[in-house]
Design a protein around this motif. Sequence first.
Motif: not given
Length: 353
Positions: A116-122, A164-171, A175-177, A231-235
């Motif tokens: 939550y603090n840094n969803p795009k953590d490298p 579970d994959f709904v979170f993957l798709e949202a991420m 651009g988080y992953i 992110y919530l909308q993508s979920i």
Amino acid sequence: MSLALPLFRAARRGRPAFCALRTARLHVSSHWNLKYGWLAYMLGERITPKFSEYSKVITVDGNLRSGKGKLAQQIAQELGLRYFPEADVHYLDKVTGDGTLLDSKFNGNCSLEEFYNNPKDPQGNSYRLQSWLFSNRLLQYGDAMEHLLSTGQGVVLERSPYSDFVFLEAMFKQGYIHKRCVEHYNTIKDLSLYEFLPPHLVVYIDVPVSEILKRIHEKSTPYEKKVSSAYLQSIEDAYKKSFLPQMSETCEILQYTASEAEKVERVIEDIQYLKFDKGPWLEQDDVSLHYLRVLAEDKLQVILPTTLPFYIPEITVGGLEMDKLYYEYRDLPGRKYAPGYNADVGDKWIWLK
């Protein structure tokens, strides 16, 4: 009994370190469960005579703070089913033998707070988190399936490895992953769920993102309040455009608004009116259900597909580092031997070692 051998082999193959460590933890009990399952079948135990009208697998899904946990508990209570709360990062192993919280490096090396603090953590925390949560949901689904097939009592879960994959798709959409993470996840998911059966019923609670945000800001932790509406909308989009259409082909679907989900009596009536006349459960018999029970009891085999050596940098750790991590884990209180054999935490069966 030492757990070093399976973990050492996993590390030498370059498997994801956190999954390999968990595989080692599950190694001891799996062979006994496998033998017991076959022995029970040979002695005449059958599964279908245990089943009743409510010997079902029900999952309750929805966005963050949608009220799925409360509804899942109510369904379980009303229908006499066993409730499984949502699996978190500590599902398998939360504390050491002396009661201290297990360090995150032994539980996926990931952090929900960091996400939550840094969803795009490298450094790849977002995908490590998602991959770890999937494997925890997978183990929990195996536990739920084992309970159903062993006792005949139906189960109700908050989410499942199927959703579970709904979170993957949202991420990925946010651009988080990276795309390589999506490809790895889909491969592991297909291999992991290949021999399982999907839920009989999915209950989906549809709550607008605006209401979700309101609930988060009223009740959540400070770091959870940093979640974005995008992110919530993508979920929500992943649930409605991908998950629900897919699951409708093999199981029953019930959808409710937030206010409708609060009317538990209506939800129960809707469940009771369902015919459950589609999906692979209808094709099962005592032989196939026995095979499924043996699989569900053997947690090493359940989790094994998640440890296959597909290299991606987010989750892969070298053999030497893995070896060091493993011995650090074994030095923790109550972790040197299988449960029940550790004198340092007062286990009484130490003399059987």
